[in-house]
Design an enzyme around this catalytic site. Structure first.
Site, PDB file in Angstrom:
ATOM      1  CB  CYS A 242      37.140  30.213 -22.927  1.00 11.58           C
ATOM      2  SG  CYS A 242      35.691  31.193 -23.261  1.00 11.58           S
TER       3      CYS A 242
ATOM      4  CG  HIS B 164      30.937  33.619 -12.691  1.00 12.05           C
ATOM      5  ND1 HIS B 164      29.634  33.651 -13.126  1.00 12.05           N
ATOM      6  CD2 HIS B 164      31.715  33.694 -13.794  1.00 12.05           C
ATOM      7  CE1 HIS B 164      29.633  33.782 -14.436  1.00 12.05           C
ATOM      8  NE2 HIS B 164      30.872  33.804 -14.873  1.00 12.05           N
TER       9      HIS B 164
HETATM   10  C1  PEP Z   1      31.028  30.780 -20.112  1.00  9.85           C
HETATM   11  O1  PEP Z   1      29.893  31.234 -20.006  1.00  9.85           O
HETATM   12  O2  PEP Z   1      31.266  29.587 -20.407  1.00  9.85           O
HETATM   13  C2  PEP Z   1      32.200  31.646 -19.890  1.00  9.85           C
HETATM   14  C3  PEP Z   1      33.421  31.237 -20.142  1.00  9.85           C
HETATM   15  O3  PEP Z   1      31.980  32.883 -19.356  1.00  9.85           O
HETATM   16  P1  PEP Z   1      31.657  33.099 -17.798  1.00  9.85           P
HETATM   17  O4  PEP Z   1      31.896  31.789 -17.104  1.00  9.85           O
HETATM   18  O5  PEP Z   1      32.524  34.176 -17.316  1.00  9.85           O
HETATM   19  O6  PEP Z   1      30.201  33.492 -17.817  1.00  9.85           O
END
Ligand code: PEP
Ligand code: MG
Length: 617
Positions: free
Chosen positions: A549, A229
């Site tokens: 996403c 993240h």
């Molecule tokens: C993912 O896991 O691909 C996602 C979009 O959620 P995050 O990156 O917030 O875990």
């Protein structure tokens, strides 16, 4: 992963003057493209402070539990450090390994911990006080051992050195425990000079959320991986960044001039005149490329055979809203609400959340906003939740496999209901969808829907107005379990959003934020692709909207493959939208389908990488 390139030979006549410090480079994991030229600012950990304190006699048990928690966190941190030693030169390994082992020993069944526990129980002091008092008592006892007059001077000096070392080890262990007990203060980047390259050992997603992209030219850290993240935030903020740079803090001194290349992962300290000139040219090149891509904003997002493809924005911070609006994105496909809960002492209440969601919905001016409910867990630690005891103690098991995402919300219905109520209130301002994170079975979806409908009934009784029918309720597909159960899950939900970041992590058993295994993190691994294919086909069969996403959606090289698998909706950081639109407009669906068939016949990840590279030219 990284390598030192000190003393790299340069072409004759291009050497730096003899008086200047030699140019040195390090390479890490490139996570956010762009060139930064500026002075290094090494961000140190926040100052360690604690108040001495006493507890009531009946609070001793709870204090012991806090101490045990801090011990386990400390052991885990040291275990990680030890695992990373293998990337260092052998002599450094020999120097550091015994030190880490000594710390680990003190965090086992040691005299230090036995005595600290006794202090908590017998003298009723806080864990911090018990640890620091015991650390000082032990260190003093070791240093204060009287010299033996009969021993030769040399032996005595050696003895003193080794006693001092031992005392330092105990004090260092105490500091680590204290940092974990006090859950050290939020980092502040207020002192970072304008245009600096920020350098740190590690940067949490919550720290990244505090960065002002107009102030910081670039960022480098010793830890981190491609799709953690922190990396996602830095890309969203458009800050050129390199993570996982081993040995960074040994070279990076505050004030040193450096060039950071977020595309190649290279940081050059004390750049020579030719290196600087090259970097300035690259900066101009990026500006030209941005201008060229800007014209895609106004063009339709469709393939050469006129198949429309939806491109939406991912949102973490309100500061990104204007970027999303300017990018040509049609709405928000993933609003990560975790960031509303970070860097604050209290939790945002229903009214405050509703206000934020409304601001976002209004800014999208009629385009849909997909609001994901709180996805706590993994690296996304939220201190305000920990402080209120709302999240479980994840220290003795793997937090990525514990109470994450929806699992927490179903255990803390107040938290869940408050957020759902806020989202429903915001739905008056424009179209929204509700997205559930970390779902693995249909029971969880049913339980969530029940709560969702209960909240709606309560709001109606209260006289609140919101969208009718209720905004669609969808789920993230981000575990292999959810992907393989996609056909059953599709019966329960209104839409799917494929989270390829976690999907790759859980499928390949590779932490997306870890430097040590970053080379194994591969969303093009055939296992990940097969899960995406299975999910997409299940959704299309059931006529449920499906999007991607995760970070895969932001990479234009992957666009033809994902289109070929049947996907027509992608959500990504604002900066990626024009690039992906360019990729969409360059292909026909026919060509994508043929290409994806070839890819899906492969069982070798390297071969797939090669095919993708070849197709995108
Ligand atoms: C993912 O896991 O691909 C996602 C979009 O959620 P995050 O990156 O917030 O875990
Ligand atoms: Mg995820």
């Amino acid at each position: 992963m990284s390598r030192t390139e000190d003393g790299k030979s340069k072409p004759a006549g291009r050497r730096a003057p003899a008086t200047a410090e030699a140019e040195k480079s390090l390479t890490g994991i490139p996570v956010s493209a762009g060139i930064a030229i500026g002075a290094i600012f090494a961000a140190s950990e926040p100052k360690l402070e604690f108040k001495r304190g006493r507890i009531r006699a009946d609070a001793a048990e709870a204090e012991l539990t806090r101490l045990d928690g801090a011990v386990q966190t400390s052991r885990r941190q040291l275990g990680k450090l030890r695992a990373r030693l293998s990337v260092l030169p052998e002599d450094s390994q020999h120097e550091i390994a015994p030190l880490i082992d000594a710390y680990l020993q003190m965090l086992g069944p040691s005299r230090l911990l036995r005595a600290a526990r006794r202090r908590i129980c017998d003298t009723h002091v806080t864990a911090e006080t018990a640890v620091m008092d015991e650390v000082e008592a032990l260190a003093e006892a070791i240093i204060g051992v009287p010299d033996d007059a009969a021993r030769p001077r040399k032996m005595e000096a050696d003895d003193n050195d080794s006693r001092q070392r031992r005392a330092d080890e105990i004090r260092e262990t105490g500091r680590r425990l204290l940092r974990n007990l006090t859950e050290a203060a939020f980092r502040s980047f207020a002192a970072v000079p304008q245009g600096a390259i920020l350098v740190a050992e590690t940067l949490r997603p919550a720290d990244a959320a505090l960065i002002d992209p107009a102030r910081i030219a670039g960022l480098a850290a010793e830890e981190g991986g491609t799709d953690g993240h922190t990396a996602i935030m830095l890309r969203a903020l458009g800050v050129p960044a390199v993570l996982g740079v081993q040995g960074l803090l040994n070279l990076a001194r505050t004030g040193t001039i450096a060039v950071l290349d977020g595309a190649s992962g290279r940081i050059t300290f004390n750049p020579s005149a030719p290196t600087l000139a090259e970097a300035k040219q690259a900066v101009a090149g990026y500006a030209r490329e941005r201008q060229r891509l800007a014209r895609f904003r106004r063009l339709r997002s469709e393939t050469t055979d006129h198949e429309p493809v939806e491109l939406q924005g991912n949102l973490e911070l309100l500061a990104e809203l204007p970027l999303i609006a300017q990018s040509g994105a049609s709405g928000i496909g993933l609003f990560r609400t975790e960031f509303l809960f970070m860097n604050r002492d209290t939790l945002p209440d229903e009214a405050a959340q509703a206000e934020t969601y409304r601001t976002v919905v209004e800014a999208m001016d009629g385009d849909t906003v997909t609001i994901r409910v709180l996805d706590w867990g993994g690296e996304k630690d939220i201190d305000a939740l920990v402080a209120r005891g709302l999240v479980p103690d994840t220290l003795d098991h793997n937090p990525a496999l514990g109470v994450r995402g929806l699992r927490l919300l179903l255990r803390q219905p107040d938290l869940f209901e408050t957020q759902l109520a806020a989202i429903l209130r915001a739905s008056r301002a424009g179209p929204v969808r509700v997205l559930l994170p970390m779902v693995t079975n249909t029971g969880e979806v049913r339980a969530a829907r029940e709560i969702y409908e209960r909240v709606a009934r309560r709001l109606r009784r209260r006289g609140d107005k919101f969208s009718d029918p209720l905004p669609p309720l969808g789920i993230m597909i981000e575990t292999p379990g959810a992907a393989l159960a996609a056909d059953a899950l599709a019966l329960e939900v209104d839409f799917f959003a494929i989270g390829t970041n976690d999907l790759a992590m859980y499928t390949l058993a590779v932490d997306r934020a870890a430097t040590e295994v970053a080379d194994l993190y591969d969303p093009l691994h055939p296992a990940v692709l097969r899960l995406i294919q299975f999910t997409t086909e299940a959704a299309l069969r059931m006529r449920k909207p499906v999007s991607v996403c995760g970070e895969m959606a932001a990479n234009p090289r992957f666009t033809p493959l994902l289109l070929g698998l049947g996907l027509r909706s992608f959500s990504m950081s604002a900066a990626a939208v024009p690039r992906v639109k360019q990729a969409v407009r360059a292909v026909s669906i026919d060509a994508c389908v043929r290409f994806s068939r070839r890819v899906m016949e492969q069982s070798d990840a390297d071969r797939i990488q090669a095919l993708v590279k070849e197709f995108s030219g």
